[in-house]
Design a protein around this motif. Sequence first.
Motif, PDB file in Angstrom:
ATOM      1  N   MET A   1      36.526  12.555  62.140  1.00 13.13           N
ATOM      2  CA  MET A   1      37.139  13.869  62.148  1.00 13.13           C
ATOM      3  C   MET A   1      36.939  14.522  63.501  1.00 13.13           C
ATOM      4  SD  MET A   1      36.476  15.582  58.475  1.00 13.13           S
ATOM      5  CE  MET A   1      35.356  14.550  57.534  1.00 13.13           C
ATOM      6  N   GLY A   2      37.899  15.375  63.857  1.00 13.91           N
ATOM      7  CA  GLY A   2      37.823  16.063  65.127  1.00 13.91           C
ATOM      8  C   GLY A   2      38.888  17.131  65.193  1.00 13.91           C
ATOM      9  N   ILE A   3      39.162  17.566  66.398  1.00 13.09           N
ATOM     10  CA  ILE A   3      40.177  18.592  66.594  1.00 13.09           C
ATOM     11  C   ILE A   3      41.472  17.913  67.014  1.00 13.09           C
ATOM     12  CG2 ILE A   3      40.844  20.550  68.002  1.00 13.09           C
ATOM     13  CD1 ILE A   3      38.101  21.608  67.717  1.00 13.09           C
ATOM     14  N   VAL A   4      42.535  18.291  66.355  1.00  9.72           N
ATOM     15  CA  VAL A   4      43.859  17.723  66.588  1.00  9.72           C
ATOM     16  C   VAL A   4      44.775  18.825  67.110  1.00  9.72           C
ATOM     17  CG1 VAL A   4      45.831  16.617  65.484  1.00  9.72           C
ATOM     18  CG2 VAL A   4      43.515  16.072  64.719  1.00  9.72           C
ATOM     19  N   VAL A   5      45.526  18.515  68.161  1.00  9.10           N
ATOM     20  CA  VAL A   5      46.499  19.460  68.706  1.00  9.10           C
ATOM     21  C   VAL A   5      47.864  19.074  68.175  1.00  9.10           C
ATOM     22  CG1 VAL A   5      47.576  20.345  70.800  1.00  9.10           C
ATOM     23  CG2 VAL A   5      45.124  19.858  70.769  1.00  9.10           C
ATOM     24  N   THR A   6      48.568  20.053  67.646  1.00  2.40           N
ATOM     25  CA  THR A   6      49.873  19.778  67.064  1.00  2.40           C
ATOM     26  C   THR A   6      50.815  20.958  67.259  1.00  2.40           C
ATOM     27  OG1 THR A   6      50.994  19.021  65.060  1.00  2.40           O
ATOM     28  CG2 THR A   6      49.260  20.639  64.760  1.00  2.40           C
ATOM     29  N   ALA A   7      52.102  20.652  67.325  1.00  2.00           N
ATOM     30  CA  ALA A   7      53.123  21.699  67.382  1.00  2.00           C
ATOM     31  C   ALA A   7      53.426  22.140  65.954  1.00  2.00           C
ATOM     32  CB  ALA A   7      54.390  21.164  68.053  1.00  2.00           C
ATOM     33  N   ILE A   8      53.574  23.418  65.765  1.00  2.00           N
ATOM     34  CA  ILE A   8      53.882  23.980  64.453  1.00  2.00           C
ATOM     35  C   ILE A   8      55.397  23.988  64.272  1.00  2.00           C
ATOM     36  CG2 ILE A   8      53.756  26.071  63.030  1.00  2.00           C
ATOM     37  CD1 ILE A   8      51.070  24.612  63.414  1.00  2.00           C
ATOM     38  N   GLU A   9      55.846  23.477  63.152  1.00  2.00           N
ATOM     39  CA  GLU A   9      57.272  23.527  62.842  1.00  2.00           C
ATOM     40  C   GLU A   9      57.704  24.993  62.736  1.00  2.00           C
ATOM     41  OE1 GLU A   9      59.414  21.046  62.728  1.00  2.00           O
ATOM     42  OE2 GLU A   9      57.832  19.600  63.176  1.00  2.00           O
ATOM     43  N   PRO A  10      58.867  25.351  63.266  1.00  2.00           N
ATOM     44  CA  PRO A  10      59.295  26.759  63.260  1.00  2.00           C
ATOM     45  C   PRO A  10      59.228  27.418  61.879  1.00  2.00           C
ATOM     46  CG  PRO A  10      60.756  25.486  64.647  1.00  2.00           C
ATOM     47  CD  PRO A  10      59.837  24.495  63.964  1.00  2.00           C
ATOM     48  N   GLU A  11      59.582  26.668  60.841  1.00  2.00           N
ATOM     49  CA  GLU A  11      59.584  27.270  59.505  1.00  2.00           C
ATOM     50  C   GLU A  11      58.169  27.538  58.971  1.00  2.00           C
ATOM     51  OE1 GLU A  11      60.084  22.816  59.102  1.00  2.00           O
ATOM     52  OE2 GLU A  11      61.086  24.375  60.262  1.00  2.00           O
ATOM     53  N   MET A  12      57.151  26.994  59.626  1.00  2.00           N
ATOM     54  CA  MET A  12      55.755  27.213  59.223  1.00  2.00           C
ATOM     55  C   MET A  12      55.081  28.308  60.051  1.00  2.00           C
ATOM     56  SD  MET A  12      55.370  25.160  56.741  1.00  2.00           S
ATOM     57  CE  MET A  12      53.609  25.231  56.496  1.00  2.00           C
ATOM     58  N   ALA A  13      55.769  28.825  61.048  1.00  2.00           N
ATOM     59  CA  ALA A  13      55.169  29.773  61.989  1.00  2.00           C
ATOM     60  C   ALA A  13      54.626  31.024  61.300  1.00  2.00           C
ATOM     61  CB  ALA A  13      56.178  30.161  63.057  1.00  2.00           C
ATOM     62  N   SER A  14      55.372  31.585  60.386  1.00  2.00           N
ATOM     63  CA  SER A  14      54.916  32.809  59.716  1.00  2.00           C
ATOM     64  C   SER A  14      53.644  32.570  58.924  1.00  2.00           C
ATOM     65  CB  SER A  14      56.010  33.348  58.789  1.00  2.00           C
ATOM     66  OG  SER A  14      57.116  33.758  59.548  1.00  2.00           O
ATOM     67  N   ARG A  15      53.493  31.374  58.408  1.00  2.00           N
ATOM     68  CA  ARG A  15      52.314  31.047  57.611  1.00  2.00           C
ATOM     69  C   ARG A  15      51.049  30.980  58.471  1.00  2.00           C
ATOM     70  NH1 ARG A  15      52.675  26.027  53.735  1.00  2.00           N
ATOM     71  NH2 ARG A  15      54.085  27.452  52.682  1.00  2.00           N
ATOM     72  N   VAL A  49      57.639  27.202  71.351  1.00  2.00           N
ATOM     73  CA  VAL A  49      56.878  26.303  70.483  1.00  2.00           C
ATOM     74  C   VAL A  49      55.436  26.796  70.412  1.00  2.00           C
ATOM     75  CG1 VAL A  49      56.058  23.947  70.121  1.00  2.00           C
ATOM     76  CG2 VAL A  49      58.350  24.333  71.039  1.00  2.00           C
ATOM     77  N   LEU A  50      54.923  26.888  69.191  1.00  2.00           N
ATOM     78  CA  LEU A  50      53.537  27.259  68.956  1.00  2.00           C
ATOM     79  C   LEU A  50      52.732  25.991  68.740  1.00  2.00           C
ATOM     80  CD1 LEU A  50      51.270  29.316  68.316  1.00  2.00           C
ATOM     81  CD2 LEU A  50      52.110  29.309  65.941  1.00  2.00           C
ATOM     82  N   TRP A  51      51.685  25.801  69.523  1.00  2.49           N
ATOM     83  CA  TRP A  51      50.782  24.665  69.420  1.00  2.49           C
ATOM     84  C   TRP A  51      49.438  25.168  68.935  1.00  2.49           C
ATOM     85  CZ3 TRP A  51      52.506  19.797  71.089  1.00  2.49           C
ATOM     86  CH2 TRP A  51      53.709  19.796  71.792  1.00  2.49           C
ATOM     87  N   VAL A  52      48.780  24.407  68.092  1.00  2.00           N
ATOM     88  CA  VAL A  52      47.451  24.790  67.618  1.00  2.00           C
ATOM     89  C   VAL A  52      46.498  23.613  67.738  1.00  2.00           C
ATOM     90  CG1 VAL A  52      48.237  26.603  66.058  1.00  2.00           C
ATOM     91  CG2 VAL A  52      48.011  24.259  65.215  1.00  2.00           C
ATOM     92  N   ALA A  53      45.237  23.933  67.961  1.00  2.00           N
ATOM     93  CA  ALA A  53      44.158  22.945  67.936  1.00  2.00           C
ATOM     94  C   ALA A  53      43.401  23.210  66.636  1.00  2.00           C
ATOM     95  CB  ALA A  53      43.246  23.112  69.141  1.00  2.00           C
ATOM     96  N   VAL A  54      43.465  22.241  65.714  1.00  2.00           N
ATOM     97  CA  VAL A  54      42.946  22.423  64.361  1.00  2.00           C
ATOM     98  C   VAL A  54      41.889  21.377  64.071  1.00  2.00           C
ATOM     99  CG1 VAL A  54      43.582  22.451  61.916  1.00  2.00           C
ATOM    100  CG2 VAL A  54      45.192  23.280  63.610  1.00  2.00           C
ATOM    101  N   HIS A  62      41.198  26.396  66.079  1.00  2.00           N
ATOM    102  CA  HIS A  62      40.272  26.709  67.165  1.00  2.00           C
ATOM    103  C   HIS A  62      40.978  27.202  68.418  1.00  2.00           C
ATOM    104  CE1 HIS A  62      36.578  25.451  65.253  1.00  2.00           C
ATOM    105  NE2 HIS A  62      37.267  24.456  64.732  1.00  2.00           N
ATOM    106  N   ALA A  63      42.284  26.968  68.535  1.00  2.00           N
ATOM    107  CA  ALA A  63      43.001  27.426  69.721  1.00  2.00           C
ATOM    108  C   ALA A  63      44.492  27.487  69.414  1.00  2.00           C
ATOM    109  CB  ALA A  63      42.761  26.484  70.900  1.00  2.00           C
ATOM    110  N   ALA A  64      45.192  28.271  70.207  1.00  2.38           N
ATOM    111  CA  ALA A  64      46.642  28.381  70.074  1.00  2.38           C
ATOM    112  C   ALA A  64      47.259  28.535  71.455  1.00  2.38           C
ATOM    113  CB  ALA A  64      47.010  29.575  69.197  1.00  2.38           C
ATOM    114  N   MET A  65      48.455  27.993  71.604  1.00  3.48           N
ATOM    115  CA  MET A  65      49.194  28.067  72.847  1.00  3.48           C
ATOM    116  C   MET A  65      50.676  28.128  72.534  1.00  3.48           C
ATOM    117  SD  MET A  65      49.757  25.242  75.828  1.00  3.48           S
ATOM    118  CE  MET A  65      48.471  25.640  76.969  1.00  3.48           C
ATOM    119  N   THR A  66      51.437  28.714  73.427  1.00  4.03           N
ATOM    120  CA  THR A  66      52.896  28.678  73.302  1.00  4.03           C
ATOM    121  C   THR A  66      53.484  27.980  74.523  1.00  4.03           C
ATOM    122  OG1 THR A  66      53.131  30.870  74.327  1.00  4.03           O
ATOM    123  CG2 THR A  66      53.033  30.779  71.908  1.00  4.03           C
TER     124      THR A  66
END
Length: 136
Positions: A1-15, A49-54, A62-66
């Motif tokens: 397990m670790g931290i994964v960086v991923t782009a958030i699908e637009p339809e999931m952004a509000s969540r 695009v919203l990216w998150v480190a989860v 743990h982090a967010a970037m656009t």
Amino acid sequence: MGIVVTAIEPEMASRVWPDVAGMIDVGYAVGDDFVPENILEEIRYGRVVLWVAVDDGTAVVHAAMTTELVPMRSGMVCWMRQCAGNRMRDWADFHVQIEEYARKEGCVKTVLRGREGWERVLPGYKVRSVQLEKVL
């Protein structure tokens, strides 16, 4: 397990927005800017695009970037916009995924405007008036 960086699908952004809005605000605050009122809308419509480190074990963000693709004289450029978070050592290689995404989108370079300290974290990037660029 670790931290994964991923782009958030637009339809999931509000969540996920309640979990990352404060982090994005920190990124804007460093530049003495306000978060654009329409930033969530821009993400939801896929213009930003919203990216998150989860943490893949706990789902803690743990982090967010656009990022945003912008046509420039040199060609399409992927701008890495606001970024903030914690445990940076665990997600500091986020730029590799964004560079890969940018190449797939036909970008000629990636650009990050921010504090000079980013140069130490992003290999291959050079300070240019506190604007880091990497030719893809």
